[in-house]
Scaffold this motif. Structure first.
Motif, short mmCIF file in Angstrom:
data_model
loop_
_atom_site.label_atom_id
_atom_site.label_comp_id
_atom_site.label_asym_id
_atom_site.label_seq_id
_atom_site.Cartn_x
_atom_site.Cartn_y
_atom_site.Cartn_z
N THR A 79 0.83 -1.20 0.00
CA THR A 79 0.00 0.00 0.00
C THR A 79 0.87 1.25 0.00
OG1 THR A 79 -1.73 -1.19 1.21
CG2 THR A 79 -1.84 1.22 1.23
N ILE A 80 1.93 1.24 0.82
CA ILE A 80 2.84 2.39 0.86
C ILE A 80 3.54 2.58 -0.48
CG2 ILE A 80 4.97 3.25 1.94
CD1 ILE A 80 4.00 1.66 4.49
N ALA A 81 4.00 1.49 -1.07
CA ALA A 81 4.69 1.58 -2.36
C ALA A 81 3.79 2.14 -3.45
CB ALA A 81 5.21 0.20 -2.76
N LYS A 82 2.52 1.79 -3.42
CA LYS A 82 1.60 2.20 -4.48
C LYS A 82 0.98 3.56 -4.23
CE LYS A 82 -2.31 0.45 -7.20
NZ LYS A 82 -3.24 -0.69 -7.40
N HIS A 83 0.66 3.86 -2.95
CA HIS A 83 -0.12 5.07 -2.66
C HIS A 83 0.59 6.06 -1.75
CE1 HIS A 83 -3.63 3.18 -4.53
NE2 HIS A 83 -3.39 2.10 -3.82
N GLY A 84 1.79 5.72 -1.28
CA GLY A 84 2.52 6.62 -0.41
C GLY A 84 2.28 6.34 1.07
N PRO A 85 3.17 6.84 1.93
CA PRO A 85 3.07 6.51 3.36
C PRO A 85 1.81 7.03 4.04
CG PRO A 85 4.78 8.16 2.94
CD PRO A 85 4.37 7.64 1.62
N ASP A 86 1.23 8.11 3.52
CA ASP A 86 0.03 8.64 4.16
C ASP A 86 -1.23 7.86 3.82
OD1 ASP A 86 1.37 10.64 5.53
OD2 ASP A 86 1.16 12.09 3.90
N SER A 87 -1.09 6.77 3.07
CA SER A 87 -2.24 5.92 2.75
C SER A 87 -2.47 4.86 3.81
CB SER A 87 -2.06 5.25 1.39
OG SER A 87 -0.97 4.33 1.42
N VAL A 88 -1.61 4.82 4.85
CA VAL A 88 -1.77 3.86 5.93
C VAL A 88 -1.87 4.61 7.25
CG1 VAL A 88 -0.49 2.11 4.66
CG2 VAL A 88 0.70 3.52 6.35
N ALA A 89 -2.42 3.95 8.27
CA ALA A 89 -2.60 4.61 9.57
C ALA A 89 -2.64 3.58 10.68
CB ALA A 89 -3.89 5.43 9.57
N PHE A 90 -2.20 4.03 11.87
CA PHE A 90 -2.35 3.27 13.11
C PHE A 90 -3.29 4.06 14.03
CE2 PHE A 90 2.31 1.52 13.12
CZ PHE A 90 2.03 0.75 11.98
N TYR A 91 -4.22 3.35 14.67
CA TYR A 91 -5.06 3.96 15.72
C TYR A 91 -4.87 3.13 16.97
CZ TYR A 91 -9.02 6.15 18.08
OH TYR A 91 -9.81 6.83 18.97
N VAL A 92 -4.21 3.73 17.98
CA VAL A 92 -3.79 2.97 19.14
C VAL A 92 -4.53 3.46 20.38
CG1 VAL A 92 -1.60 2.31 18.12
CG2 VAL A 92 -1.75 4.46 19.39
N SER A 93 -4.01 3.14 21.58
CA SER A 93 -4.84 3.24 22.77
C SER A 93 -4.05 3.59 24.02
CB SER A 93 -5.56 1.90 23.00
OG SER A 93 -6.15 1.84 24.27
N GLY A 94 -4.68 4.35 24.91
CA GLY A 94 -4.12 4.60 26.24
C GLY A 94 -4.08 3.37 27.10
N GLN A 95 -4.59 2.25 26.60
CA GLN A 95 -4.46 0.97 27.29
C GLN A 95 -3.09 0.33 27.01
OE1 GLN A 95 -7.40 -0.62 29.15
NE2 GLN A 95 -7.47 1.60 29.14
N LEU A 96 -2.40 0.79 25.98
CA LEU A 96 -1.08 0.25 25.69
C LEU A 96 -0.08 0.72 26.74
CD1 LEU A 96 -0.76 0.75 21.81
CD2 LEU A 96 -1.65 -1.22 23.06
N LEU A 97 0.96 -0.06 26.94
CA LEU A 97 2.05 0.37 27.80
C LEU A 97 2.97 1.29 27.02
CD1 LEU A 97 2.89 -2.93 29.74
CD2 LEU A 97 1.02 -1.29 30.07
N THR A 98 3.81 2.03 27.74
CA THR A 98 4.69 3.00 27.09
C THR A 98 5.58 2.32 26.06
OG1 THR A 98 4.65 4.41 29.05
CG2 THR A 98 6.46 4.74 27.50
N GLU A 99 6.06 1.13 26.37
CA GLU A 99 6.93 0.40 25.44
C GLU A 99 6.18 0.03 24.16
OE1 GLU A 99 8.53 0.23 29.49
OE2 GLU A 99 6.55 -0.09 28.64
N ASP A 100 4.90 -0.36 24.29
CA ASP A 100 4.08 -0.64 23.11
C ASP A 100 3.94 0.61 22.25
OD1 ASP A 100 3.50 -3.21 24.22
OD2 ASP A 100 1.83 -2.36 25.36
#
Length: 876
Positions: A90-111
């Protein structure tokens, strides 16, 4: 095995931002005993109802135990190869802004750290945001505008050292109960005055000397008026203003232009508050979601900060503005740049020097150069196809995001969606192409940072079940498979923490606040044994308060007073949508109930989604107590139980946000919330969506209990666990022709029930027994809201059926009544009996029943029972 020989583990609670220490004792059979840690500085051994019930949440019944691709279990190699390949393509075809992460305050700092490094430094996009955007982004923006960095000035001890504590948009009694107990104790022991600023009367108001029930959203007008008053009465700290701040004149002109009448408050109450604030040097202003979750949240934060800067009241014991966060590691996420507009170590993404320093430290191939998409924008981009590959970790945006129906549809339509979580049974997980099993609390190993900057270890007390892996390990393995093996060659969380701490030294070199470089050389053993420590931790200083020396993190070292003006909410009311919906939390539940929903005791107090509405509004629209309301907005609809109360603000009903498609048929309250955001912070407006409220015309109501999970297909249902199985509220528009057939489908049984039916009243009751004669399931139906002793009936599952169809305790049995104290399982009838025996003395009632002696968040409700039902002569 009873676990007596297993070691006790010191860890941290996974719920709110208080960050309570816990002592965990494995029982040797997969369970945990949980106690508060007396040595932890945040809670000193206390826990709230949720923390005390943690041991009930670690079972494996709902766990995701192996990777799944398109719903089929597979191995890790197959799943991770697919994730790495699809993201790379997806990055190769559409560029890095075509992907996303949505994460959480439930993750630990290391995560959080590994995910942020992967996205910003190696994929090369800042499209990583977090559900903390829904929690405290406006505070981050306000801090950065005023202080130059996202710095919390004070510490929890300030609550006990203040002479005045102002709580703004914070129901501390329910949302941060341990801090509430600390404040209540300070009030009792040293006479601390408490002012609550909230449109709704909440449990926190029980300790308030003054409750300012202002119109929703008018906080800026209130604090601008306070700012003007402070100058008028000569309460400003002119030396502090001249030597350590800029922007006073502009901020004062803006404040003077606002009208206090906008708040709707009585002039006498406003004057009293202003006098208290002006006369009290040791003042702490605590603010939370009622401030942050607003289309003008950043301005609300700065209106509060302006008052403290104008008086020089910050950085000293018992003085300062204090943001309390809603999640256990919202602060840790801020430290590593987990928001789309931040860089690691509180560095600025828009600063080329900062970017270059982080890129060099990481040896990163492609550093993001501009802010990524914030949460609401991100899911809008998923919906319109700009985001083509999405990874969601540890959160449930199909329920918790505003305009939740549109978010759910966007995720469903995304070309490739990965969800890493502890369960497949969330509204979001059901939409994933790839499901990755993550470790949960009790198994995770790392650190979290609470609201007063205290870093604590979260240690594992249980082994990872099945094939579950830590979140940092999953992100790191994908990074390796995407071609960055050396950068993500982590083998333990201690390695990640050391790197995180070393990076913070660069921030310290730039003169930033976040510097824990004193921990950068921590050994594995030292990391394992790490005691709670408040940052900064550097060669220059450890812990303490910020800004007492008048030095800030702006280019000239001065704080900024920000000119702000009162503004209307972004959503407009209309004749069609005449109400403003206020959303929030209940005492015993957490987020979307993925964890708390597993603990039966936590569902006994408030067991279904509800709408708290003022009596005048209820009368206007024709709602009846305990009936059902249909709530609609331009975004969606919900059906909620009616709770009529003068505690609600007129024109602004309240509904909690915890229920999902897994736990109720029509209780997803964030489906009603408009996707309006603060222009500065990107935080959604969750307190003022325009809605309509009408009665749901139910043809029948039902209540059911069952040993097995019941499955309903009715217009309204809400399902929770009980100690003996399940309980369920139901309603439908038309009565069933055959209630026995309906009940068999509901309970999944072919048995013949005992039946009581009264054609005249329309009441029907059915009970199914197991072969041994014990109660297996029961259904109670009525044309009106069902009147049964719910806790009593639920407790009969697995017992001799007896007189279950009487729906109340009989003979020598005692019905404790609806649960008031979730910690100790004390019901209203038990408390009423104690009131009759010992009189209207709160402490004696608590001693007699055990209620209110642990987290204390039920004490306001006990006080209400005393006020309503104590014998008049005893109270005089």
């Amino acid at each position: 095995m009873d676990g007596a020989g297993l070691p006790q583990v010191r860890s941290t609670c996974p719920y709110c931002g208080v960050g309570c220490g816990v002592l965990l004792r494995p029982d040797g059979a997969g369970g945990l005993g949980v106690e508060g840690d007396p040595a932890h500085p945040a809670n000193r051994g206390r826990l709230c109802s949720k923390g005390m019930a943690l041991g009930q949440t670690v079972g494996l019944e709902e766990r995701l135990l192996a990777p799944r691709v398109d719903g089929v279990e597979t191995g890790w190699d197959t799943a991770l190869d697919l994730v790495a390949t699809r993201f790379s393509e997806t990055i190769a075809k559409h560029g890095p802004d075509s992907v996303a992460f949505y994460v959480s305050g439930q993750l630990l700092t290391e995560d959080y750290y590994v995910a942020n490094k992967l996205m910003k430094g190696f994929i090369g996009s800042a499209n990583i945001d977090t559900n903390s955007r829904l929690c405290m982004a406006s505070t981050v923006a306000g801090h950065r505008r005023a202080f130059g960095t996202d710095t919390v000035p004070g510490i929890y001890d300030d609550l006990e050292e203040a002479d005045l504590v102002v709580l703004v948009g914070s129901n501390m009694a329910w949302c941060h109960p341990v801090l509430f107990r600390r404040l209540a104790a300070a009030r009792a022991e040293r006479g601390t005055k408490v002012v609550v600023v909230d449109p709704r009367r909440t449990a926190t108001c029980e300790i308030a000397d003054l409750h300012l029930k202002l119109r929703p959203g008018t906080d800026v007008a209130l604090f601008n008026g306070l700012f003007a008053h402070l100058r008028e009465v000569g309460a400003l700290d002119m030396r502090f203003l001249l030597e350590h701040t800029t922007g006073f004149d502009e901020a004062f002109r803006a404040a003077s232009a606002d009208q206090i009448d906008a708040t709707g408050l009585a002039a006498g109450d406003v004057a009293r508050f202003y006098r208290m604030f002006a006369a009290t040097e040791r003042t702490v202003t605590v603010f939370s979601q009622g401030v942050n979750q607003s289309s003008t949240g950043s301005d609300k934060v700065n209106a509060i900060l302006n008052c403290h800067l104008a008086t020089g009241r910050l950085g000293q014991p018992g003085q300062g503005p204090f943001s309390v966060t809603g999640q256990p590691n919202a602060m840790g996420g801020r430290e590593v740049g987990g928001l789309a507009n931040m860089l690691a170590a509180h560095l600025d993404l828009e600063d080329a020097g900062h970017r270059a320093a982080v890129r060099s430290f990481w040896s990163a191939p492609a550093m993001a150069e501009s802010a990524g998409l914030k949460a609401v924008e991100m899911f809008r981009a998923v919906g319109d196809g700009r985001i083509k590959a999405l990874w969601i970790a540890g959160t449930n945006p199909a329920v918790s995001m505003p305009d939740a129906d549109a978010v759910r549809d966007a995720i469903r339509g995304c070309a490739f969606t990965v969800v890493s979580d502890i369960t497949a049974r969330t509204d979001t997980a059901r939409l994933a192409d790839v499901l990755l099993p993550a470790t949960g609390w009790g198994e995770k190993d790392g650190t979290v940072t609470n609201s007063d900057r205290t870093i604590s270890r979260q240690r594992p007390a249980l082994p990872a079940p099945g094939q579950a892996r830590h979140d940092w390990a999953i992100f790191a393995e994908v990074g390796r498979r995407m071609g960055w093996a050396e950068a993500f060659d982590y083998r333990a969380p201690a390695e990640i923490f050391r790197e995180h701490a070393a990076l913070s030294k660069i921030a310290g070199g730039f003169g930033r606040d976040f510097d824990i470089s004193g921990l950068a050389d921590l050994s594995d053993a030292g990391y394992e044994a790490l005691e709670p420590v408040r940052w900064p931790v550097s060669a220059n200083r450890t812990g303490g308060r910020f800004f007492g020396d008048g030095r800030f993190f702006t280019p000239d070292g001065r704080a900024r007073l920000i000119p702000v003006r009162q503004a209307a909410p972004a959503t407009r009311r209309s004749p069609r949508y005449p109400f403003r919906l206020n959303t929030g939390r209940t005492r015993d539940q957490w987020h979307t109930m993925t964890r708390t929903g597993l603990a039966p005791r936590l569902s006994r107090h408030l067991a279904e989604p509800f709408l708290q509405i003022h009596p005048s509004d209820a009368e206007t629209v024709g709602l009846e107590p305990a009936g059902l309301a249909r709530v609609t907005s331009p975004q969606g609809s919900a059906i909620l139980r009616v709770l009529i109360s003068e505690d609600a603000a007129i024109g602004a009903p309240f509904a909690p946000m915890h229920w999902t498609g897994e736990t109720a048929s029509a209780g997803r309250v964030d489906a009603l919330v408009a996707p309006m955001t603060d222009a500065v912070s990107g935080q959604p407006e969750s307190k003022a969506s325009a809605v309509a409220v009408t009665p749901f015309e139910a043809g029948w109501y039902g209540f059911a209990v069952s040993a097995r999970k019941p499955e309903a297909d009715t217009a309204y249902w809400a399902r929770v666990r009980s100690e003996t199985g399940w309980r369920m509220e139901l309603a439908g528009e038309r009565a069933e022709a055959d209630w026995t057939a309906f009940a068999r489908d509901l309970f999944g049984t072919g048995s013949e029930p005992q039946v009581f039916s009264d054609a005249a009243s329309g009441v029907v009751r059915l009970a199914f027994t197991a072969p041994d004669g014990t109660l297996d399931a029961a259904l109670f139906v009525s044309p009106e809201p069902v009147a049964v002793a719910r806790d009593h009936v639920a407790g009969l599952i697995g017992q001799a059926a007896g007189d279950v169809l009487a729906a109340r305790a009989g003979g020598a049995g005692f019905d404790p009544g609806p649960t008031v104290c979730a910690c100790m399982g004390v019901g209203a009838n038990t408390l009423l009996a104690a009131i009759g025996t010992v009189g209207p003395d709160l402490d004696r009632i608590c001693e007699a029943t055990g209620a209110g002696l642990t987290c204390g968040s039920c004490r306001p409700e006990i006080t209400t029972l005393i006020d309503r039902f104590a014998p008049r002569e005893a109270a005089e």
